[in-house]
Enzyme design. Structure first.
Site, PDB file in Angstrom:
ATOM      1  N   THR A 359       0.953  -1.314  -0.117  1.00 37.78           N
ATOM      2  CA  THR A 359       0.049   0.204   0.009  1.00 37.78           C
ATOM      3  C   THR A 359       1.016   1.301   0.398  1.00 37.78           C
ATOM      4  OG1 THR A 359       0.060   0.602   2.338  1.00 37.78           O
ATOM      5  CG2 THR A 359      -1.651  -1.620   1.147  1.00 37.78           C
ATOM      6  N   ASP A 360       0.339   2.258  -0.221  1.00 33.04           N
ATOM      7  CA  ASP A 360       1.290   3.710   0.096  1.00 33.04           C
ATOM      8  C   ASP A 360       0.735   3.768   1.572  1.00 33.04           C
ATOM      9  OD1 ASP A 360       2.500   6.418  -0.340  1.00 33.04           O
ATOM     10  OD2 ASP A 360       1.634   6.660  -2.178  1.00 33.04           O
ATOM     11  N   TRP A 361       1.207   5.469   2.024  1.00 41.03           N
ATOM     12  CA  TRP A 361       1.029   5.862   3.176  1.00 41.03           C
ATOM     13  C   TRP A 361      -0.253   5.537   3.968  1.00 41.03           C
ATOM     14  CZ3 TRP A 361       5.396   7.012   5.948  1.00 41.03           C
ATOM     15  CH2 TRP A 361       5.431   7.529   7.109  1.00 41.03           C
ATOM     16  N   ASP A 363      -3.231   3.840   3.669  1.00 33.98           N
ATOM     17  CA  ASP A 363      -3.913   3.585   2.396  1.00 33.98           C
ATOM     18  C   ASP A 363      -4.877   2.721   2.607  1.00 33.98           C
ATOM     19  OD1 ASP A 363      -3.767   6.260   1.101  1.00 33.98           O
ATOM     20  OD2 ASP A 363      -2.130   4.954  -0.505  1.00 33.98           O
TER      21      ASP A 363
END
Length: 825
Positions: A359-361, A363
């Site tokens: 995932t991104d930060w 998310d």
């Protein structure tokens, strides 16, 4: 409408991913797979779930400060970067130093004066707990999001690996946003930002930059980089367009292939100690927010989604990328982190890809906190993991482990899905050789930050700055000329570097870039300090948001123009990235435009240097300049490159990687649909739609000239060449340097489908090559284009090439070709 959209998406999934048969991206190594299965078989559920969590390093340490002195300008700057209101900032300014330090305690942000001695140190007890109890498999980021030294990185990551091997027998995988070189390593080599590399149209530069970044990352003991960014930069409002390779799918795809090869080397199953794993990002359509704002929804037709936005990711997967980071936002109402179709079907199944999705930060949290498709965090974890997420970047909390274990015990996430995710994570670690060698030692990387790497970064910058206008041969500027250097970008490294340069926003890092030259310093070195007058007229407010400027002093700049021969006006943007880089007005700032207008009244010729992460509108001042150079974000050696180019010691060869808009209501890409530009129609009223642009995609000038001739397809002699859908076309064109200077030319091959069952694009880039020519020299450039590469995604979601005529164009040359039959894949 919902049923129609669903049927198209299903058809697209059934149709496969391209007009070419899918094959595994990486052939598995049987011995390596046995090791993975053996390790997996010994792991407990807690150990498996721990491998699926990635935490921020700031959880594991703190900044130790001796005799702290708060710098209130930094406090204000940090608060504004993170979106604090003016009221909150004013309230903070009224606090005592002690109260401010208490308020910022735990955030590990640099809010202290430059002479304050500080040191980030690991909290070994906390790190021990996180690894021994929670079994975490990955850590990311730089302490306080500021570049650390090689020595510090060796200490931090070395300690993490020591505890990981002690408690788990499984190495940690550490990741950094080393986006254009080693962003977060002091003393390393920064290359021009990706948008510049795109402007070079030279894939060798993408390869070399990635190879050097990999080497220097491993010198700092970091085996994983979140790069390259291959979101199509098709909307100039988007604050991350400069992190991409521009607006075209083929440019992004070819650059991605080269970068993956540079980062990972020749054997994706067995990376060497000088290679790193890539994490291409942000899958996918992240660069197409409807609002133009970062991390907001995209609404894109399913046909374009498959044909253009997916293509660079497909290419990177087939090149062997080991990991992929996911788009934070949603596409057509579906958050990508929640999409089984996009994550599992398109990537893992259709492409037979065995890599890992991260995932991104935070998310997964956003699925319930922002997107409202989950009722709480536990529900969000269920949705994301079942959709295909393998690792959660959950930076500040271990509750992911608790909640995912509950979901497994409740039968809401299967053990098969857990094992699949962990198997993919282990595969990356084994391919990196981390089990055998968890650490790479600085002493084994003697070339870190060397002159050879610096020279390559300089050469890349020279190939990546675009000459857009040169009226009356204003350039090159002869030695001995008196120059007025003006504008807010004239004497600051931050502007040249852009975001992701030593710090997240690229701000508060001038001390780490002191050894490099600003534009002022580079021009003084080139022309002599006595011949360069610096009077900026407009300056940025470094204590505000990126667009804030100080009270202008335009009169001083006008007065300084009295005794000079030429004016070099350096205008554009200060550094930013992500949400802090959002804007509400695409026009260049009024102060900067007024500066150019006032200087034009002096009658002195103006060279306008654009230093910006995205194209800001300048239609009212462009006519006032005799020459225009767009240097984009050329980084550490960008000013030296500019000085060489302005003096004629190097030649321009870059071309625009995106369409530079002229009007706010004329935002368009080069490959617009043919019906988007309509001439005047007869009738009761006039109707027209005109495409207006400041400079088109692929445009760029040089100090020399080139002549194109003899465009030929399959060695034809001028007639229309026929081909079938399974054929490969060989296209040749002669390019001659007709000027008096050596130069490099990016040769671009386009195709136009004259009629199709869906409205065709006016033209599409199909291939490109960069060549170097001496004066008078001619080279024949050859492109091999498969007929399937001329296909489009049809109404049924399937790749289609149709019977009928196409036109191939290259320079001023054109050739008709005819497809003899239709094929649908």
């Amino acid at each position: 409408m919902k049923k129609i959209l669903l049927s198209v998406l299903v058809a697209m999934g059934a149709a496969g991913v391209s007009a070419q048969s899918a094959r595994p991206a990486i052939a598995k190594d049987a011995n390596l797979e046995k090791k993975i299965e053996k390790t997996l078989s010994k792991m407990t559920l807690d150990e498996k779930i721990g491998q699926m969590l990635e935490l921020n390093i700031d959880n594991m340490g703190s900044m130790t400060i001796a005799n702290p002195k708060v710098d209130r300008t930094k406090v204000k700057s940090v608060m504004m970067q993170y979106g604090a209101s003016a009221k909150d900032v004013d309230a903070a300014m009224k606090l005592s130093d002690k109260e401010i330090m208490e308020k910022f305690k735990g955030f590990n942000l640099d809010i202290f004066t430059d002479d304050t001695k500080r040191k980030w140190t690991i909290n070994e007890a906390m790190l021990d707990t996180l690894i021994s109890k929670w079994k975490i498999g990955s850590i990311l980021n730089a302490p306080a999001t500021r570049a650390a030294s090689v020595e510090d990185w060796q200490q931090y990551i070395g300690k993490i690996q020591q505890l990981s091997m002690k408690y788990l027998g499984i190495p940690c995988i550490y990741g950094l946003d080393n986006n254009h070189g080693v962003t977060y390593v002091q003393g390393g080599t920064l290359f021009p930002q990706p948008i510049n590399i795109a402007a070079s149209f030279n894939t060798d530069l993408a390869y070399e930059g990635a190879k050097i970044c990999a080497y220097e990352s491993r010198a700092a003991n970091c085996p994983w980089v979140y790069n390259p960014t291959i979101d199509l930069g098709r909307d100039p409002r988007w604050p991350r367009i400069w992190e991409s390779y521009g607006e075209d799918a083929i440019v992004n795809a070819r650059m991605a292939e080269a970068a993956v090869h540079g980062y990972q080397g020749d054997d994706n199953n067995h990376l060497s100690p000088t290679n790193v794993a890539t994490s291409i990002k942000h899958y996918f359509c992240y660069g197409a927010p409807f609002s133009g704002k970062d991390r907001t929804p995209a609404y894109v037709s399913p046909l374009m989604l498959r044909e253009k936005y997916f293509e660079p990711f497909r290419a990177a997967v087939m090149a062997g990328t080991l990991t992929i980071m996911v788009n934070s936002a949603s596409i057509n109402g579906v958050p990508v982190h929640a999409s089984y179709e996009y994550l599992t079907k398109w990537l893992k199944e259709d492409l037979q890809w065995d890599g890992m999705i991260v995932t991104d930060w935070a998310d997964i949290n956003n699925l319930f906190s922002r997107e409202h498709v989950a009722k709480d965090k536990k529900d969000a974890i269920r949705i994301a993991i079942n959709a295909g997420i393998d690792m959660s970047m959950d930076p500040y909390s271990v509750d992911f482990c608790i909640l995912l274990k509950e979901l497994v015990n409740e039968g809401k996430v299967s053990m098969e899905r857990i094992d699949d995710a962990v198997r993919r994570i282990l595969r990356v670690k084994y391919r990196l050789g981390l089990f055998e060698h968890p650490n790479t030692l600085a002493k084994d990387y003697p070339l870190f930050g060397c002159d050879e790497f610096a020279q390559k970064a300089l050469a890349a910058a020279e190939e990546a700055e675009v000459l857009l206008k040169n009226q009356d041969n204003t350039l090159p500027i002869a030695k001995g000329k008196k120059i007025l250097l003006t504008g807010p970008n004239a004497n600051q490294m931050r502007c040249l570097n852009g975001g992701w340069s030593y710090t997240w926003q690229g701000s508060n890092a001038e001390d780490l870039a002191e050894k490099y030259n600003t534009i002022y310093e580079a021009l003084c070195n080139k022309y002599g300090k006595e011949n360069v007058i610096l009077e900026q007229g407009v300056k940025y407010n470094e204590n505000g948001k990126y667009w804030d400027e100080l009270e202008p002093e335009i009169d001083k700049a006008v007065a300084a123009a009295k005794d000079v021969d030429i004016i070099v006006a350096c205008i554009g943007e200060n550094s930013y990235t992500e949400t802090p880089g959002n804007l509400t007005d695409l026009n260049l700032s009024e102060n900067q435009r007024n500066l150019v207008k006032a200087l034009a009244e002096t009658g002195k010729p103006i060279v306008m240097v654009l230093n910006e992460g995205r194209p800001r509108l300048i239609a009212d001042i462009e006519p006032l300049a005799k020459a225009v150079v767009d240097i984009l974000l050329p980084s550490s050696y960008g000013a030296d490159a500019l000085a060489n180019l302005l003096a004629g010691d190097a030649n321009f060869s870059a071309k625009m990687p995106y369409t530079y808009p002229k009007e706010i209501n004329s935002l368009i890409n080069y490959d617009y649909k043919v019906s988007e530009e309509v001439g005047t129609m007869a009738g009761a009223y006039d109707y027209d739609a005109k495409v207006v642009q400041q400079w088109p995609f692929g445009f760029g000038l040089s100090y020399t000239t080139y002549e194109y001739s003899n465009l030929c397809v399959n060695k034809g002699n001028g007639g229309v060449v026929s081909f079938g859908p399974e054929d490969e076309l060989t296209v040749t064109v002669d390019v001659k340097n007709t000027g008096e200077r050596a130069g490099k030319e990016a040769v671009l091959l386009y195709s136009s489908d004259l009629m199709a069952s869906v409205v065709p694009d006016c033209r599409r880039l199909r291939a490109f090559k960069k060549i170097e020519l001496q004066p008078g020299e001619t080279k024949t450039v050859t492109f091999n284009v498969k007929a399937s590469e001329l296909a489009f995604v049809g109404q049924d979601g399937r790749w289609t090439v149709e019977e009928g005529e196409f036109v191939l164009t290259c320079g001023n040359q054109a050739a008709k070709i005819n497809c003899t039959e239709t094929k649908v894949w």
